[in-house]
Design a protein around this motif. Structure first.
Motif, PDB file in Angstrom:
ATOM      1  N   SER A 162       0.812  -1.215   0.000  1.00 40.71           N
ATOM      2  CA  SER A 162       0.000   0.000   0.000  1.00 40.71           C
ATOM      3  C   SER A 162       0.846   1.266   0.000  1.00 40.71           C
ATOM      4  O   SER A 162       0.358   2.342  -0.380  1.00 40.71           O
ATOM      5  N   CYS A 196      -2.714  -1.986   4.435  1.00 41.90           N
ATOM      6  CA  CYS A 196      -3.537  -0.778   4.405  1.00 41.90           C
ATOM      7  C   CYS A 196      -3.642  -0.114   5.773  1.00 41.90           C
ATOM      8  O   CYS A 196      -4.052   1.046   5.870  1.00 41.90           O
ATOM      9  N   ILE A 205      -7.141   5.189   0.001  1.00 40.76           N
ATOM     10  CA  ILE A 205      -7.202   3.744  -0.223  1.00 40.76           C
ATOM     11  C   ILE A 205      -8.453   3.390  -1.017  1.00 40.76           C
ATOM     12  O   ILE A 205      -8.414   2.586  -1.947  1.00 40.76           O
ATOM     13  N   LYS A 206      -9.581   3.984  -0.643  1.00 44.58           N
ATOM     14  CA  LYS A 206     -10.830   3.709  -1.353  1.00 44.58           C
ATOM     15  C   LYS A 206     -10.727   4.116  -2.814  1.00 44.58           C
ATOM     16  O   LYS A 206     -11.289   3.466  -3.692  1.00 44.58           O
ATOM     17  N   TYR A 208      -8.092   3.967  -4.698  1.00 46.59           N
ATOM     18  CA  TYR A 208      -7.308   2.965  -5.411  1.00 46.59           C
ATOM     19  C   TYR A 208      -8.023   1.617  -5.473  1.00 46.59           C
ATOM     20  O   TYR A 208      -7.630   0.744  -6.241  1.00 46.59           O
ATOM     21  N   ALA A 209      -9.025   1.435  -4.647  1.00 40.07           N
ATOM     22  CA  ALA A 209      -9.742   0.167  -4.618  1.00 40.07           C
ATOM     23  C   ALA A 209     -10.895   0.129  -5.616  1.00 40.07           C
ATOM     24  O   ALA A 209     -11.641  -0.848  -5.666  1.00 40.07           O
ATOM     25  N   TYR A 213      -9.228   1.775 -11.856  1.00 41.51           N
ATOM     26  CA  TYR A 213      -8.557   2.916 -11.262  1.00 41.51           C
ATOM     27  C   TYR A 213      -8.283   3.992 -12.297  1.00 41.51           C
ATOM     28  O   TYR A 213      -7.789   3.719 -13.388  1.00 41.51           O
ATOM     29  N   SER A 262      -8.190  -4.574 -11.297  1.00 44.16           N
ATOM     30  CA  SER A 262      -8.968  -4.219 -10.113  1.00 44.16           C
ATOM     31  C   SER A 262      -8.202  -4.727  -8.903  1.00 44.16           C
ATOM     32  O   SER A 262      -7.328  -5.595  -9.030  1.00 44.16           O
ATOM     33  N   LEU A 264      -8.318  -5.475  -4.403  1.00 40.92           N
ATOM     34  CA  LEU A 264      -8.975  -5.523  -3.105  1.00 40.92           C
ATOM     35  C   LEU A 264      -8.017  -4.972  -2.057  1.00 40.92           C
ATOM     36  O   LEU A 264      -6.801  -5.040  -2.214  1.00 40.92           O
ATOM     37  N   THR A 265      -8.573  -4.434  -0.986  1.00 36.06           N
ATOM     38  CA  THR A 265      -7.735  -3.896   0.088  1.00 36.06           C
ATOM     39  C   THR A 265      -7.600  -4.919   1.208  1.00 36.06           C
ATOM     40  O   THR A 265      -8.488  -5.747   1.429  1.00 36.06           O
ATOM     41  N   ASP A 273     -12.248  -6.995   5.346  1.00 37.41           N
ATOM     42  CA  ASP A 273     -11.276  -7.134   4.273  1.00 37.41           C
ATOM     43  C   ASP A 273     -10.887  -8.587   4.063  1.00 37.41           C
ATOM     44  O   ASP A 273     -10.799  -9.076   2.928  1.00 37.41           O
TER      45      ASP A 273
END
Length: 311
Positions: A162, A196, A205-206, A208-209, A213, A262, A264-265, A273
């Protein structure tokens, strides 16, 4: 034992035939060094243990010094990076590649270690952090194909640190690395933005999730030729030289228009998560589809999942 003395006593075909009539499930956990692969394996192992699932972890990194998870199989019992460097007079990179090729040549050793696997067993393969093993060399691809011949249904999980999001150019490089690995391995693929919890700006963060993007901060619309000549004289911006704007913009456009990426965090402190990652990996593997659902457990999982947004 000297690594040159280790010779396969069983042919690959004999090895495959003993296990290929069974089905096992596994994740190939990949990513750059320090991206959190071992931590990820421990999180998944511990989380699923709480629901009564026994997750085995196989360490395929001959250079690993320590790990926190319960290791079922360790490649270092077969060969270590230090052994290959010393006996074959290789450097760190060449030694690591030699170790993985040596594993393929002695794949019966892995069969012996996994010999107690039962039908429907779930395994995490903690892989080395040398990214060329996944991006353009055929070594890990051979390991994957051999595991599939054994009877494994596999998906790849690529971890991206991250901290990359603090540098647009570095993150974009991570995106291209992940996509190259996906193509090279040829497996159902999931990208995970790890660590994260270390990022204070959760809104970032949201961003980039998102499923696709927006890379406009990295590469903007190409400028007119005269403007480019002027801008070429300026200092580099975001790690990218202005003369590469058109190339970078074209890559951005390709990724966005075809929804190629795509992510996921993963915050180690967030159960949501972890649940979300487990949901998508199980979906890719079709894990558990042959089981009759236990009503109580099914209701519990349903209540847990309905709290999570999968957007």
């Amino acid at each position: 034992m000297c690594i040159r003395d280790r010779v396969s006593t069983q042919s690959t075909w004999e090895f495959v035939s003993t296990m290929s009539n069974q089905i096992f499930y596994g994740q190939i956990v990949i990513g750059p060094a320090g991206s959190g692969k071992s931590t990820y394996c421990k999180l998944i192992q511990d989380f699923r243990a709480e629901s009564g699932k026994n997750i085995l972890v196989v360490n395929l990194d001959p250079a690993a010094e320590q790990y926190q998870y319960k290791c079922a199989v360790d490649i270092r019992d077969l060969i270590t990076l230090d052994d290959s460097m010393e006996e074959m007079s290789l450097g760190p990179n060449g030694g690591l590649i030699f170790c993985m090729e040596y594993l393929i040549e002695n794949i019966d050793w892995l069969q012996e270690q996994l010999g107690d696997l039962t039908y429907d067993e779930y395994v995490l393969f903690d892989c080395p952090g040398q990214i060329e093993l996944y991006t353009h060399l055929p070594v890990m691809e051979k390991v994957v194909r051999t595991l599939q011949q054994i009877g494994f249904s596999l998906c790849s999980v690529c971890l991206i640190d991250s901290t990359f999001i603090t540098d647009e150019g570095k993150y974009f490089a991570g995106v291209l690395m992940a996509m190259s690995s996906m193509i090279n391995l040829g497996l159902p693929h999931i990208n995970v933005l790890s660590k994260c919890d270390l990022v204070e700006d959760k809104k970032r963060i949201k961003q980039y999730a998102k499923k696709t993007y927006d890379l406009s901060d990295i590469a903007m619309e190409p400028m007119a030729d005269e403007e480019e000549k002027k801008e070429d004289e300026k200092e580099e911006r975001s790690g990218f030289s202005w003369k590469y704007r058109k190339l970078t913009f074209s890559l951005k456009k390709l990724i966005n228009e075809y929804s190629l990426f795509s992510i996921l965090t993963l915050d180690p402190n967030s159960e949501d998560d972890i649940r979300r990652i487990i949901y998508y990996t199980d979906l890719n593997l079709q894990y558990g589809e042959n089981e009759e659902p236990d009503d109580k457990l099914y209701k519990h999982l349903e209540e847990g999942y309905e709290k999570i947004s999968f957007d």
